[in-house]
Design an enzyme around this catalytic site. Structure first.
Site, PDB file in Angstrom:
ATOM      1  N   ARG A   1    -116.700 112.041  66.074  1.00 40.61           N
ATOM      2  CA  ARG A   1    -115.957 110.855  66.359  1.00 40.61           C
ATOM      3  C   ARG A   1    -117.093 109.860  66.799  1.00 40.61           C
ATOM      4  NH1 ARG A   1    -112.504 112.702  63.978  1.00 40.61           N
ATOM      5  NH2 ARG A   1    -110.678 113.230  64.592  1.00 40.61           N
TER       6      ARG A   1
ATOM      7  N   GLU B   1    -112.880 101.774  63.407  1.00 39.68           N
ATOM      8  CA  GLU B   1    -112.845 102.184  62.076  1.00 39.68           C
ATOM      9  C   GLU B   1    -111.416 101.399  61.509  1.00 39.68           C
ATOM     10  OE1 GLU B   1    -112.651 106.383  61.609  1.00 39.68           O
ATOM     11  OE2 GLU B   1    -114.851 106.475  62.370  1.00 39.68           O
TER      12      GLU B   1
ATOM     13  N   HIS C   1    -115.738 107.627  56.854  1.00 38.90           N
ATOM     14  CA  HIS C   1    -114.923 108.503  57.546  1.00 38.90           C
ATOM     15  C   HIS C   1    -114.318 109.473  56.352  1.00 38.90           C
ATOM     16  CE1 HIS C   1    -112.469 109.820  61.259  1.00 38.90           C
ATOM     17  NE2 HIS C   1    -112.792 111.031  60.387  1.00 38.90           N
TER      18      HIS C   1
HETATM   19  C1  8YV Z   1    -109.274 113.433  59.393  1.00 38.59           C
HETATM   20  C2  8YV Z   1    -110.716 114.137  61.025  1.00 38.59           C
HETATM   21  O1  8YV Z   1    -108.649 113.871  58.099  1.00 38.59           O
HETATM   22  O2  8YV Z   1    -109.424 116.191  61.098  1.00 38.59           O
HETATM   23  C3  8YV Z   1    -110.178 115.207  61.632  1.00 38.59           C
HETATM   24  O3  8YV Z   1    -110.493 115.115  62.971  1.00 38.59           O
HETATM   25  O4  8YV Z   1    -111.859 113.501  61.546  1.00 38.59           O
HETATM   26  C4  8YV Z   1    -110.481 113.963  59.680  1.00 38.59           C
HETATM   27  O5  8YV Z   1    -111.191 115.004  58.812  1.00 38.59           O
HETATM   28  C5  8YV Z   1    -109.188 112.036  59.442  1.00 38.59           C
HETATM   29  O6  8YV Z   1    -109.089 111.703  60.953  1.00 38.59           O
HETATM   30  C6  8YV Z   1    -107.748 111.694  58.760  1.00 38.59           C
HETATM   31  O7  8YV Z   1    -106.511 112.144  59.480  1.00 38.59           O
END
Ligand code: 8YV
Length: 324
Positions: A237, A266, A285
């Site tokens: 994150r 983002e 991302h």
């Molecule tokens: C998500 C992510 O797909 O799963 C997570 O926590 O960071 C990503 O792989 C993205 O946040 C979209 O929902």
């Protein structure tokens, strides 16, 4: 009567059909302020909600008085205030397993891309700058046998350690809240406090969830502990790293480079200095963004919602104590 469910992300046809078989589904575009105002009546009825992204603040939760279960198509759930969900008796489901290997692949990709300057060199080649056998201004640095530090030894950390140790013969250091016996026995991973890990690693790979505890964990003082030749990778994150401090370190060549998949804001604004620095590989991302994994995440989230609304939760629940 089937329970009312709000869907706020497009699903593949077969998964949408599966959702329709169980629920009365209303699809909305996203959870933006304007959209939720427009669809207040639909939200009012919803017993379940499924999608990804958004921010589940009190304004949104107040619009969802009948909500019993939220199913996020993600592993991370920092968009939710779990205490608030608990207080309201809302079950939270997520997809912690589906993306492990795919995100670990991307982390290793960022290690390789930054060390070997894959993006920078491919751009030079595309621009027709390859006119003679390359000189040292095109050289990268080795990955194999270098020391890789994993900050956050969860499932993804383990999958990265496996790649690094068994695939690239890299000594692995790790920092986590607890010692990880399996990481130590399978990958010879050495537990270190964070400062020692930062000082010794050639690649510092951060794979932490976002919480009050991890927010800006890596700031100016921590970055200053890294070796000048070291590379920082973040695919957990964004706000775990103080981005302004990172930019400063990169601009001053206090570290060699950074491979980033996540940011404080983002989408990353086009004006971000990160996009002007040749020693940065910046991705949008995409840690879990493959056809197979995104499908698997969505399928898991659909099953999670069915389980939560039919009282058959066996796994993937963040707050099982809410289930009566
Ligand atoms: C998500 C992510 O797909 O799963 C997570 O926590 O960071 C990503 O792989 C993205 O946040 C979209 O929902």
């Amino acid at each position: 009567m089937k329970p009312a469910v709000v869907l706020y992300k497009k699903l593949p046809d077969d998964l949408r059909q599966r959702l329709d078989e169980h629920f009365n589904v209303s699809e909305i575009e996203n959870l933006g302020a304007e959209t939720i105002r427009k669809h207040a009546e639909i939200l009012q009825q919803a017993q379940g909600i499924i999608g990804s992204g958004g921010k589940f603040d009190n304004t949104l939760l107040d619009l969802l008085p009948n909500l019993r279960a939220a199913s996020t198509i993600s592993a991370g759930y920092d968009q939710f205030d779990v205490d608030e969900l608990n207080a309201r008796g809302i079950v939270l489901m997520h997809t912690p397993n589906a993306l492990t290997e795919t995100v670990a692949d991307l982390l290793m990709g960022l290690v390789l891309a930054t060390a070997r300057r894959l993006v920078d060199l491919a751009e030079r080649t595309r621009a027709g700058k390859w006119k003679a056998s390359v000189d040292s201004t095109w050289y990268g640095t080795d990955v194999h046998h270098k020391t890789l530090g994993v900050v956050g030894m969860g499932r993804i950390g383990m999958a990265l350690a496996q790649r690094a140790r068994l695939g690239f013969s890299m000594p692995v250091l790790y920092n986590a809240r607890r010692r990880h016996a399996e990481a130590e026995s399978r990958f010879d991973a050495e537990y270190c406090d964070l400062d020692t890990l930062l000082a010794r690693s050639d690649f510092v790979c951060i794979i932490l969830p976002l919480s009050d505890e991890t927010h800006h964990l890596i700031g100016r003082e921590k970055l200053a502990l890294m070796k000048p030749g070291a590379i920082l990778i973040n695919a957990g994150r964004g706000p775990v790293v103080d981005e302004a401090a990172l930019i400063e370190a990169l601009e001053n060549h206090a570290i060699r480079g950074a491979g980033l998949d996540v940011y404080e804001q983002e989408p990353l604004p086009a004006t971000s200095p990160l996009l002007r620095l040749p020693n940065v590989v910046a991705l949008p991302h995409v840690g879990s963004a493959t056809d197979e994994t995104r499908y698997q995440m969505a399928a898991t989230a659909v099953d999670n919602l069915i389980a939560a609304l039919t009282g058959r939760v066996k796994e993937n629940c963040v707050n099982p104590q809410v289930i009566k």
